[in-house]
Design a protein around this motif. Structure first.
Motif, PDB file in Angstrom:
ATOM      1  N   VAL A   1       0.843  -1.201   0.000  1.00 24.39           N
ATOM      2  CA  VAL A   1       0.000   0.000   0.000  1.00 24.39           C
ATOM      3  C   VAL A   1       0.881   1.255   0.000  1.00 24.39           C
ATOM      4  CG1 VAL A   1      -1.659   1.334   1.328  1.00 24.39           C
ATOM      5  CG2 VAL A   1      -1.966  -1.114   1.072  1.00 24.39           C
TER       6      VAL A   1
ATOM      7  N   ALA B   1       2.362   2.135  -3.207  1.00 22.01           N
ATOM      8  CA  ALA B   1       1.459   2.678  -4.216  1.00 22.01           C
ATOM      9  C   ALA B   1       1.558   4.191  -4.317  1.00 22.01           C
ATOM     10  CB  ALA B   1       0.020   2.264  -3.908  1.00 22.01           C
ATOM     11  N   PHE B   2       2.348   4.811  -3.416  1.00 18.33           N
ATOM     12  CA  PHE B   2       2.570   6.254  -3.512  1.00 18.33           C
ATOM     13  C   PHE B   2       3.946   6.503  -4.113  1.00 18.33           C
ATOM     14  CE2 PHE B   2      -0.347   5.831   0.012  1.00 18.33           C
ATOM     15  CZ  PHE B   2      -1.194   6.911  -0.129  1.00 18.33           C
ATOM     16  N   PRO B   3       4.066   7.425  -5.084  1.00 21.14           N
ATOM     17  CA  PRO B   3       5.403   7.856  -5.469  1.00 21.14           C
ATOM     18  C   PRO B   3       6.088   8.460  -4.235  1.00 21.14           C
ATOM     19  CG  PRO B   3       3.760   8.707  -7.014  1.00 21.14           C
ATOM     20  CD  PRO B   3       3.016   8.100  -5.869  1.00 21.14           C
TER      21      PRO B   3
ATOM     22  N   LEU C   1       5.738  12.107  -3.244  1.00 24.56           N
ATOM     23  CA  LEU C   1       4.359  12.442  -2.876  1.00 24.56           C
ATOM     24  C   LEU C   1       4.048  12.003  -1.449  1.00 24.56           C
ATOM     25  CD1 LEU C   1       1.945  13.655  -4.393  1.00 24.56           C
ATOM     26  CD2 LEU C   1       1.115  11.335  -4.693  1.00 24.56           C
TER      27      LEU C   1
ATOM     28  N   ALA D   1       3.030  14.393   1.485  1.00 26.86           N
ATOM     29  CA  ALA D   1       1.709  14.207   2.078  1.00 26.86           C
ATOM     30  C   ALA D   1       1.803  14.157   3.600  1.00 26.86           C
ATOM     31  CB  ALA D   1       1.074  12.925   1.550  1.00 26.86           C
TER      32      ALA D   1
ATOM     33  N   ALA E   1       0.696  17.159   6.198  1.00 27.27           N
ATOM     34  CA  ALA E   1      -0.347  16.987   7.199  1.00 27.27           C
ATOM     35  C   ALA E   1       0.185  17.257   8.604  1.00 27.27           C
ATOM     36  CB  ALA E   1      -0.926  15.575   7.108  1.00 27.27           C
TER      37      ALA E   1
ATOM     38  N   TYR F   1      -6.376  -7.801  -7.260  1.00 29.51           N
ATOM     39  CA  TYR F   1      -5.286  -7.497  -6.342  1.00 29.51           C
ATOM     40  C   TYR F   1      -5.136  -5.990  -6.132  1.00 29.51           C
ATOM     41  CZ  TYR F   1      -0.524  -7.107  -4.642  1.00 29.51           C
ATOM     42  OH  TYR F   1       0.583  -6.787  -3.931  1.00 29.51           O
TER      43      TYR F   1
ATOM     44  N   PRO G   1      -7.713  -4.054  -3.033  1.00 33.52           N
ATOM     45  CA  PRO G   1      -7.287  -3.814  -1.645  1.00 33.52           C
ATOM     46  C   PRO G   1      -6.184  -2.759  -1.541  1.00 33.52           C
ATOM     47  CG  PRO G   1      -6.723  -6.042  -2.352  1.00 33.52           C
ATOM     48  CD  PRO G   1      -7.633  -5.482  -3.380  1.00 33.52           C
ATOM     49  N   ILE G   2      -5.297  -2.700  -2.544  1.00 25.90           N
ATOM     50  CA  ILE G   2      -4.245  -1.676  -2.524  1.00 25.90           C
ATOM     51  C   ILE G   2      -4.890  -0.291  -2.570  1.00 25.90           C
ATOM     52  CG2 ILE G   2      -2.278  -0.713  -3.788  1.00 25.90           C
ATOM     53  CD1 ILE G   2      -1.453  -3.317  -2.755  1.00 25.90           C
TER      54      ILE G   2
ATOM     55  N   GLY H   1      -6.393   0.536   0.677  1.00 26.39           N
ATOM     56  CA  GLY H   1      -5.340   0.880   1.632  1.00 26.39           C
ATOM     57  C   GLY H   1      -4.858   2.299   1.418  1.00 26.39           C
ATOM     58  N   VAL H   2      -4.663   2.664   0.136  1.00 24.46           N
ATOM     59  CA  VAL H   2      -4.240   4.026  -0.190  1.00 24.46           C
ATOM     60  C   VAL H   2      -5.259   5.028   0.335  1.00 24.46           C
ATOM     61  CG1 VAL H   2      -3.960   5.640  -2.107  1.00 24.46           C
ATOM     62  CG2 VAL H   2      -2.850   3.415  -2.187  1.00 24.46           C
TER      63      VAL H   2
ATOM     64  N   ILE I   1      -4.911   5.577   4.041  1.00 26.31           N
ATOM     65  CA  ILE I   1      -3.784   6.451   4.392  1.00 26.31           C
ATOM     66  C   ILE I   1      -4.145   7.907   4.117  1.00 26.31           C
ATOM     67  CG2 ILE I   1      -1.411   7.067   3.795  1.00 26.31           C
ATOM     68  CD1 ILE I   1      -0.861   4.136   3.343  1.00 26.31           C
ATOM     69  N   VAL I   2      -4.749   8.164   2.948  1.00 23.56           N
ATOM     70  CA  VAL I   2      -5.092   9.550   2.608  1.00 23.56           C
ATOM     71  C   VAL I   2      -6.135  10.092   3.586  1.00 23.56           C
ATOM     72  CG1 VAL I   2      -6.023  11.064   0.840  1.00 23.56           C
ATOM     73  CG2 VAL I   2      -4.512   9.212   0.191  1.00 23.56           C
TER      74      VAL I   2
ATOM     75  N   LEU J   1      -4.734  11.342   6.838  1.00 20.79           N
ATOM     76  CA  LEU J   1      -3.934  12.573   6.811  1.00 20.79           C
ATOM     77  C   LEU J   1      -4.600  13.683   7.626  1.00 20.79           C
ATOM     78  CD1 LEU J   1      -2.746  12.839   3.085  1.00 20.79           C
ATOM     79  CD2 LEU J   1      -1.380  12.270   5.080  1.00 20.79           C
TER      80      LEU J   1
ATOM     81  N   TYR K   1       6.005   8.453 -11.385  1.00 22.58           N
ATOM     82  CA  TYR K   1       6.850   9.253 -10.499  1.00 22.58           C
ATOM     83  C   TYR K   1       6.929  10.697 -10.978  1.00 22.58           C
ATOM     84  CZ  TYR K   1       8.446   5.169  -7.950  1.00 22.58           C
ATOM     85  OH  TYR K   1       8.495   4.060  -7.160  1.00 22.58           O
TER      86      TYR K   1
ATOM     87  N   ILE L   1      -3.435  14.389  -3.173  1.00 19.42           N
ATOM     88  CA  ILE L   1      -2.694  13.157  -2.884  1.00 19.42           C
ATOM     89  C   ILE L   1      -3.524  11.947  -3.310  1.00 19.42           C
ATOM     90  CG2 ILE L   1      -1.597  11.776  -1.074  1.00 19.42           C
ATOM     91  CD1 ILE L   1      -0.173  14.293  -1.085  1.00 19.42           C
TER      92      ILE L   1
ATOM     93  N   LEU M   1      -3.555  11.639  -7.220  1.00 22.19           N
ATOM     94  CA  LEU M   1      -2.257  11.233  -7.767  1.00 22.19           C
ATOM     95  C   LEU M   1      -1.928   9.783  -7.395  1.00 22.19           C
ATOM     96  CD1 LEU M   1      -0.046  14.423  -7.287  1.00 22.19           C
ATOM     97  CD2 LEU M   1      -0.979  13.517  -9.404  1.00 22.19           C
ATOM     98  N   ALA M   2      -2.213   9.409  -6.138  1.00 23.27           N
ATOM     99  CA  ALA M   2      -1.896   8.046  -5.719  1.00 23.27           C
ATOM    100  C   ALA M   2      -2.771   7.034  -6.455  1.00 23.27           C
ATOM    101  CB  ALA M   2      -2.065   7.904  -4.213  1.00 23.27           C
TER     102      ALA M   2
ATOM    103  N   PHE N   1      -1.479   6.521  -9.804  1.00 20.17           N
ATOM    104  CA  PHE N   1      -0.279   5.695  -9.762  1.00 20.17           C
ATOM    105  C   PHE N   1      -0.650   4.216  -9.650  1.00 20.17           C
ATOM    106  CE2 PHE N   1       3.840   4.468  -7.646  1.00 20.17           C
ATOM    107  CZ  PHE N   1       4.637   4.754  -8.733  1.00 20.17           C
ATOM    108  N   VAL N   2      -1.669   3.903  -8.826  1.00 18.30           N
ATOM    109  CA  VAL N   2      -2.130   2.515  -8.698  1.00 18.30           C
ATOM    110  C   VAL N   2      -2.626   2.008 -10.050  1.00 18.30           C
ATOM    111  CG1 VAL N   2      -3.865   1.024  -7.638  1.00 18.30           C
ATOM    112  CG2 VAL N   2      -2.732   2.757  -6.260  1.00 18.30           C
TER     113      VAL N   2
ATOM    114  N   ASN O   1       0.261   1.423 -12.441  1.00 20.77           N
ATOM    115  CA  ASN O   1       0.933   0.171 -12.111  1.00 20.77           C
ATOM    116  C   ASN O   1       0.192  -1.019 -12.696  1.00 20.77           C
ATOM    117  OD1 ASN O   1       3.335   0.239 -10.586  1.00 20.77           O
ATOM    118  ND2 ASN O   1       2.219   1.174  -8.905  1.00 20.77           N
TER     119      ASN O   1
END
Lengths: 304, 317
Positions: free
Chosen positions: A146, A149-151, A154, A158, A162, B11, B14-15, B18-19, B22-23, B26, B252, B289, B292-293, B296-297, B300
């Motif tokens: 997980v 999954a972030f560059p 970033l 982030a 925060a 797959y 769930p990633i 999860g991202v 996290i966001v 924040l 990136y 965020i 962008l994230a 990125f997922v 990928n």
């Protein structure tokens, strides 16, 4: 070059292996590494430059020509080569050479500490995941995926954004950025080692989990993750200074390379090359760490 | 192949979740009451209380997350504290500018990297290999925000050849395909292309060298194939790896352009993010965020599928 041959045991030695000979062989490995490094002049030069930068930062009080906080209204933004200010002065008239020397303290600290933290946390997580396998491995590695999954830039921005500005916050966010890659490398090396025959043999002869971890796994895993971590220091220094450049790291008037670059940015039309100096130091440090890491990897590569 | 795509998408879910967790967290990372992170500091207490209920900050965290996620999926990313406009709208216009900058920087970096890396890997130890390796290590070691500044000093301050800031003449935020706008693109594009150039050069050099060390290359030569035909085989074998690296590097570029956009005042997501950090505008920070994230997922996922589609060896793994 002739040292490389020493890695392989001579036929006469290979016939009867006892502990003394194994010890001699392992010394042979390290002397080989030293021998390779001794002829690698790029790596030596980078090491010397880094030693110079680090010791300048440590002994800043002794060698810096001026006070890093002393401002002067009349001597603002003087060019490189100005009297008493060999590298000029900044927008508040402070001596640039002094600020660059002192700046290394925070910049190196903020760049190196996250990698060390991540090496400890990621190393432990990776060894647990690799050694226990199964569900524990799944749980740890999926969480790491997980974060992957972030560059990296970033993610650092982030978390820092925060948490707010500050040296501790910047170090925390960079540590979080470097834990997943180190965990991944450690996990894959540990998994390889765990499945080796001699670990199986050690277990069969009654070695406990602790002994196997300490003697076999740790000694095999440390080298690769250490080398991998040195390659991250360069990125970490660039990112740490980048956070300060965005106003997320140190706060004025502390001398720090990224922050100096940020505040001098306004002055590029008055005295452009002085404004570029802090970045040049970041570049030199990061380049040296990268080349040093490459040199170490080549020197310690057993396959050569 | 279809089964693989399904598995890979399954797959990625769930990633992505999860991202989003996290966001979401924040807001709770930022010091103080989370409501302070989403409203102006001088808002009256009753407004704060009402918004607290509207945002659901008085509910337990899992409920808050669920509500937030549902709103985010429907495209509602909240309202900017600073401007009062919807975050989603601000991101859409900024994202277009970032994607354009990243695309051109990527094209430049990838093509130089591919040519340099290919030649270097094919002629290992030659002078051109040394040049390529030096360029690559410089590219990955240079702080790009500083490189941008140096380019501005050289081309804008000293030579007065190219504009230093913005996306068009007079601070224009609308792109047009004319010379005046393109002149603004040059410096940020070159600055941003340096890191992917370095990484692509390194990867392609290593991949080509690895392919060359295979025995089949010797067999092809022994069979009497022309060097041109041997090269074709090398490209075919090195291709999937190169494609994967370029795909990830593009991601990136999107995430990493924040520092370059700040240096050049390029009105993209990075600039928006920088503004949000400066004003402590957490909804905008969170929105940028997240977008962008998620991109990125998705990238990928697409890279993995594309790589499997063109490389039959991957399907077995």
């Amino acid at each position: 070059m002739s040292n490389r041959v020493e890695v392989r045991p001579a036929p006469a030695m290979a016939t009867g292996v006892d502990t003394a000979q194994v010890a001699a062989l392992s010394r042979g490995y390290w002397s080989t590494v030293a021998g390779r490094l001794g002829t690698d002049y790029v790596t030596i030069a980078c090491g010397l430059v880094l030693i110079a930068i680090v010791s300048a930062a440590i002994f800043a009080d002794l060698i810096a020509p001026a006070d890093p906080y002393k401002t002067s209204i009349v001597r603002r933004l003087k060019p490189i080569g100005f009297a008493n200010h060999p590298l000029g002065t900044d927008e508040l008239g402070r001596d640039m050479l002094t600020r660059l020397i002192y700046g290394g303290r925070l910049s190196l600290f903020m760049g190196v500490l996250p990698v060390v933290n991540a090496l400890i946390v990621g190393g432990i997580l990776g060894m647990i995941a690799g050694f226990l396998g199964g569900r524990v491995n799944m749980a740890i590695m999926r969480v790491m995926d997980v974060f992957y999954a972030f560059p990296s830039v970033l993610l650092a921005i982030a978390i820092s954004g925060a948490l707010g500005a500050g040296v501790t916050n910047a170090i925390v966010s960079l540590t979080v950025v470097f834990i997943p890659p180190i965990t991944r490398v450690t996990e894959s090396v540990t998994t390889q080692v765990r499945n080796l025959d001699y670990v199986e043999a050690a277990r069969a002869s009654g070695a406990g989990t602790q002994t196997i971890l300490r003697v076999h796994v740790l000694s095999n895993v440390l080298g690769p993750i250490f080398i991998y971590s040195t390659s991250l220091i360069s990125v970490s220094i660039i990112l740490a200074s980048g956070l300060s450049f965005l106003g997320l790291g140190t706060e004025p008037p502390e001398p720090e390379w990224g922050l100096m670059l940020n505040t001098l940015r306004q002055s590029i039309y008055i005295n452009p090359w002085v404004a570029a100096l802090p970045g040049a130091v970041i570049f030199a440090t990061s380049l040296c760490f990268n080349l040093l890491s490459d040199g170490l990897r080549t020197a310690m590569d057993v396959r050569l | 192949m279809f089964g693989y795509i399904l598995r890979r998408v399954a797959y990625a879910i769930p990633i992505a979740l999860g991202v989003s967790i996290i966001v979401f967290s924040l807001v709770h990372l930022s010091p103080g009451d989370p409501i302070n992170a989403v409203i102006a500091a001088d808002a009256p207490a009753e407004v704060a209380q009402r918004l607290k209920e509207a945002y659901g900050f008085d509910k337990p965290l899992p409920v808050q997350y669920g509500k937030w996620l549902l709103r985010a999926i429907t495209g509602d990313l909240g309202v900017s504290i600073a401007t009062g406009r919807a975050v989603a709208g601000e991101i859409t216009s900024a994202a277009a500018n970032t994607i354009m900058l990243a695309f051109f920087a990527g094209m430049l970096g990838f093509s130089i990297g591919a040519v340099l890396g290919g030649i270097a890997g094919y002629n290992q130890g030659s002078w051109i290999d040394k040049v390529a390796t030096t360029m690559a290590i410089t590219g990955v070691s240079v702080p790009h925000y500083w490189l941008g500044l140096v380019l501005v000093i050289v081309f804008a301050v000293e030579l007065n050849m190219l504009p230093a800031m913005g996306m068009g003449p007079g601070g224009s935020r609308d792109w047009a395909w004319d010379v005046a706008h393109m002149r603004h693109l040059v410096l940020p594009m070159v600055t941003l292309s340096v890191i992917p150039m370095g990484i692509v050069t390194r990867t392609i050099r290593a991949t080509v060298a690895e392919v060359l060390s295979n025995e089949f290359v010797q067999a092809l030569r022994a069979k009497g194939l022309l060097e041109r035909q041997v090269l074709g085989h090398i490209v075919k074998n090195a291709g999937p790896t190169c494609l994967a690296v370029m795909g990830l590097q593009f991601g990136y570029l999107l995430g990493g352009s924040i520092l370059v956009e700040t240096v050049f005042s390029w009105p993209g997501t990075g600039f928006l993010l920088n503004d949000a950090i400066f004003r402590r505008d957490i909804p905008v920070l969170q929105g940028v965020i997240l977008i962008l994230a998620m991109f990125f997922v998705l990238l990928n996922l697409m890279v993995d599928i594309a790589q499997t589609a063109i490389d039959p060896r991957m399907r077995r793994a």
